[in-house]
Design an enzyme around this catalytic site. Structure first.
Site, PDB file in Angstrom:
ATOM      1  N   GLU A 312       0.821  -1.216   0.000  1.00 29.19           N
ATOM      2  CA  GLU A 312       0.000   0.000   0.000  1.00 29.19           C
ATOM      3  C   GLU A 312       0.856   1.268   0.000  1.00 29.19           C
ATOM      4  OE1 GLU A 312      -2.718  -0.624   3.335  1.00 29.19           O
ATOM      5  OE2 GLU A 312      -4.081  -1.696   2.003  1.00 29.19           O
ATOM      6  N   ASP A 386      -8.400  -8.849   4.571  1.00 25.48           N
ATOM      7  CA  ASP A 386      -8.107  -7.702   5.442  1.00 25.48           C
ATOM      8  C   ASP A 386      -9.094  -7.546   6.591  1.00 25.48           C
ATOM      9  OD1 ASP A 386      -7.065  -5.440   6.483  1.00 25.48           O
ATOM     10  OD2 ASP A 386      -7.602  -4.120   4.831  1.00 25.48           O
ATOM     11  N   GLU A 414     -12.234  -1.652  12.557  1.00 20.48           N
ATOM     12  CA  GLU A 414     -12.281  -0.973  11.264  1.00 20.48           C
ATOM     13  C   GLU A 414     -13.445  -1.446  10.400  1.00 20.48           C
ATOM     14  OE1 GLU A 414      -8.705  -1.448   8.955  1.00 20.48           O
ATOM     15  OE2 GLU A 414      -9.556  -0.419   7.219  1.00 20.48           O
TER      16      GLU A 414
HETATM   17  O1  GCW Z   1      -6.954  -2.681   6.808  1.00 22.12           O
HETATM   18  C1  GCW Z   1      -6.122  -1.898   6.045  1.00 22.12           C
HETATM   19  C2  GCW Z   1      -6.410  -0.531   6.533  1.00 22.12           C
HETATM   20  C3  GCW Z   1      -5.233   0.386   6.452  1.00 22.12           C
HETATM   21  C4  GCW Z   1      -4.036  -0.314   7.088  1.00 22.12           C
HETATM   22  C5  GCW Z   1      -3.747  -1.588   6.322  1.00 22.12           C
HETATM   23  C6  GCW Z   1      -2.620  -2.388   6.937  1.00 22.12           C
HETATM   24  C7  GCW Z   1      -2.281   0.657   8.372  1.00 22.12           C
HETATM   25  O2  GCW Z   1      -7.502  -0.020   5.816  1.00 22.12           O
HETATM   26  O3  GCW Z   1      -5.570   1.561   7.139  1.00 22.12           O
HETATM   27  O4  GCW Z   1      -2.917   0.511   7.140  1.00 22.12           O
HETATM   28  O5  GCW Z   1      -4.863  -2.411   6.338  1.00 22.12           O
HETATM   29  O6  GCW Z   1      -2.927  -3.299   7.689  1.00 22.12           O
HETATM   30  O7  GCW Z   1      -1.482  -2.107   6.672  1.00 22.12           O
END
Ligand code: GCW
Length: 721
Positions: A312, A386, A414
């Site tokens: 990312e 995720d 989240e």
């Molecule tokens: O779940 C996603 C989140 C990001 C996060 C990423 C990760 C810290 O939306 O905010 O970044 O995973 O785990 O690296």
């Protein structure tokens, strides 16, 4: 005269309410409330068995032990319990190590102590100098601290402390909170205010709250904290900030809590003046070695680095054509002389690869098995996408026998209702921990991978992305505290049940009354299935709103990468719905051991909770219940809403049994949760109905708004984004 009386009356009233508000139950004390024992018989027994405290406070940790026992026993027993040096009466509580305490030495329990290791402890009823005593013994001061918290928990949960003979030691070595806290004090995916770390005032001012944070962690065995976000800022590795980090480490040290930092891979360029961060470049290696030396000169017991690389947008070894192993090993070599570890995250998916995102971490890391240094752990999220409300376990677990894999759970919600939904996460975590990987034949659970027992790894760990912030009650939602608590307890022992953890927490946090415990426990144990039902039933995933992930967004499409859209994950069309991960699709099922590959690969054999994770199926596919897939899905959404309503009813029935402040807070949050569960149900069903073309089955409430209405909702300033 008249005016005067009114004034003094007003003053009196204000004073009275001021007092009340001082005593209000605002949740700050977490599960360490130490409420007075109500039952007279129990109180009498406890007073007999805890009449004095004997701890030689000759280390900061043992001082903390003495303070905690004084505070806990004093409050629960309603009188101050003296700290003494000798056993002067029946019922002394003697805490210490053989090194610190001649009394403990005289018990000759070395053999028993050997078995509990560095952080474990014994709680024993014994006789010393002719008197009945309770012994809290361990090999280290930290072990004594953990044992003391366990002892206090027995009283908090009103259990007998009469004939104690128990021992406990952690199943994983590093039990770590990951704070996704930025240096400007915003918290990525944080729903409980701002970061606790007041970088601006550190190192000179250390907020007393840091001590309570450390106490809370120690009480559940958490022994590490990564202070900074995995989306890292190199600044924290500069001299100035290291002084601030050291101040926090000094506060935490007596509580057995080590600090760790996130290492931004490009730091040598950003703060070191190098023109590269290539891990095989000797200058880069040298830079990290010097940096590690510098860190340890500030913080001699620094824990190590957590790294998000090539993920990312974060820089990493791929920028230089190197592998994750080359990147991780370089950092590991810098830390090794000081005993530090590297936790290298596997949450990666490529910008370019058109491959199913669920497969990418496995493809990337599995070939590197055995290529990491001894002080490297791979930190793997529980599932392959995720932190969704439900995911099958990550296929990397069990697939890399030569490499220690640690678990990364997300405590902050989240994707599970953020700050307003009551969701007890232990059942979700347990589902993953208990999953059988079949790596070494049947009965090779994820828990055994994580605790190192499956492949004999001495280095073991579990991480939880923290849900803690500056909110007075730490976690925003009062029930968020339960998830912090449960994470710590499961990191200590992944074989505990969700139910026993919930029960402990409720008793310490709300009440020991059996009816109250029963009602709240039921709410908690049903809450995860509820959120799965009203958000993503039957294996659906990642259909949350764009970017902030608050609320439904199954229509999210046309973003710069396909795997950041919802339509990519649900694949709904007029023919059906679901992601085909079988051999006819992405074949992600082949990343699991053969018995699972077969099970997950067959729509008849796969557990229905994972159905649409692995299969694309027609809307009229026949489910086990006899319903069509469409009807079943709609009914699940309704069921989710119904469960929230049941939770509300249970909670409301507890009025008067819970302090008014927390009662009202949770009540209101449950009302929000109900509204939002309905929002999810209506929005998602209206959207999928455009593909299925079928009516809602009987029993599902009709939406009162249109799909357009839901699609146009666009909340601004969602926290944590
Ligand atoms: O779940 C996603 C989140 C990001 C996060 C990423 C990760 C810290 O939306 O905010 O970044 O995973 O785990 O690296």
């Amino acid at each position: 005269m008249r005016i005067k009386t009114t004034r003094s009356l007003t003053f009196l009233i204000l004073f009275f309410f001021g007092l009340l508000s001082l005593q209000a139950e605002d949740g700050y004390r977490l599960w360490l409330r130490y409420e007075l024992v109500e039952d007279q018989e129990t109180l009498k027994n406890y007073r007999q068995s805890a009449s004095e405290i004997i701890v030689a406070p000759n280390s900061p940790t043992l001082s903390a032990v003495a303070q905690e026992l004084e505070r806990g026993l004093g409050q629960m027993l309603g009188k101050s319990i003296p700290l003494t040096e000798k056993v002067s009466r029946q019922g002394a509580v003697v805490a210490g190590t053989p090194q610190s305490s001649p009394l403990i030495r005289s018990l000759n329990i070395e053999d028993k102590l050997k078995e509990v290791g560095r952080e474990g402890y014994l709680l024993l009823s014994a006789r010393l100098q002719g008197k009945k005593v309770t012994v809290i013994a361990a090999n280290t001061d930290t072990g004594v601290l953990y044992g003391s918290f366990h002892f206090l928990r027995l009283l908090q949960t009103r259990q007998s402390i009469h004939k104690l003979s128990l021992s406990s030691s952690p199943k994983t070595q590093h039990r770590i909170l990951n704070h996704w806290d930025n240096l400007d004090r915003t918290v990525e995916r944080g729903y409980a205010g701002f970061s606790l770390w007041d970088w601006h005032k550190l190192p000179d001012y250390t907020d007393p709250r840091y001590i309570d944070y450390a106490r809370a962690n120690a009480s559940i065995g958490i022994n590490g904290t990564v202070l900074t976000n995995v989306n890292a800022n190199a600044l924290v590795l500069t001299e100035d900030y290291l002084g601030k980090v050291a101040a926090l480490a000094d506060v935490f040290r007596p509580y057995g809590l080590k600090v760790y930092l996130t290492a931004r891979f490009s730091a040598p360029m950003e703060i070191g003046g190098l023109e590269t961060a290539d891990p095989v470049d000797p200058r880069v290696q040298q830079w990290w070695k010097r940096k590690a030396d510098e860190i340890y000169s500030h913080i001699p017991d620094f824990g190590g680095f957590l790294v998000k690389a090539d993920s990312e947008g974060q820089p990493g070894p791929h920028n230089y054509g190197r592998t994750h192993a080359e990147g991780a090993n370089m950092l590991a070599d810098a830390l090794a002389p000081h005993g530090g570890i590297v936790m290298w995250r596997t949450f990666v998916y490529s910008e370019e690869a058109p491959e199913d995102r669920a497969k990418q971490a496995y493809n990337e890391f599995k070939p590197l098995d055995g290529k990491f240094r001894d002080n490297v752990l791979l930190q793997v999220k529980n599932g392959a996408i995720d932190f969704q409300p439900r995911e099958p376990f990550h296929p990397l677990f069990g697939a890399m026998p030569e490499t220690p894999l640690m678990m990364e759970f997300q405590i902050t919600q989240e994707y599970l209702g953020q700050g307003t939904h009551l969701v007890y996460l232990a059942p979700m975590w347990k589902e993953v921990l208990e999953a059988d990987t079949y790596a070494e034949g049947k009965g090779s659970t994820v828990a055994e991978v994580v605790d190192g027992s499956l492949n004999d790894h001495p280095l073991t760990a579990m991480a939880g992305v923290a849900n803690i912030g500056t909110d007075r009650n730490w976690t925003g939602h009062p029930f968020g505290q339960a998830n912090w608590y449960a994470f710590g307890r499961l990191a200590w022992n992944p074989y505990l049940s969700s139910e026993e953890i919930a029960e402990e927490w409720i008793k310490m946090t709300f009440s020991n009354k059996p009816e109250v415990v029963q009602d709240i426990k039921e709410m908690m144990l049903n809450s995860h299935e509820a959120v799965v039902n009203y958000m993503t039933p039957l294996g659906l995933h990642h259909i949350m709103a764009w970017s902030h992930h608050y609320g439904p967004g199954p229509w999210v499409a046309n973003k710069h990468r396909a795997d950041w859209t919802s339509v990519y994950y649900h694949q709904a069309d007029s023919a059906g719905i679901g992601f085909d991960r079988t051999a006819s699709g992405s074949n992600a099922v082949a990343q699991y051991a053969p018995p699972l590959e077969e099970k997950f690969g067959s729509p008849e054999k796969v557990p229905e909770k994972y159905l649409l994770w692995f299969h694309h199926l027609p809307w009229d596919y026949k489910m086990k219940s006899g319903n069509t897939l469409w009807d079943e899905m709609a009914l699940r959404y309704q069921q989710g809403v119904d469960t929230v309503r049941q939770m509300q009813q249970s909670w409301n029935s507890l009025e008067g049994q819970i302090d008014p402040e927390r009662f009202q807070h949770v009540k209101t949050l449950l009302e929000i949760q109900e509204k939002e569960a309905e929002w999810w149900r209506d929005a998602v069903l209206l959207y999928f109905q455009t593909f299925s073309g079928k009516p809602l089955p009987e029993g599902v409430e009709k939406p009162t708004k249109t799909l357009d209405y839901f699609m146009q909702l666009n909340p601004k300033f969602v926290p944590g984004n």
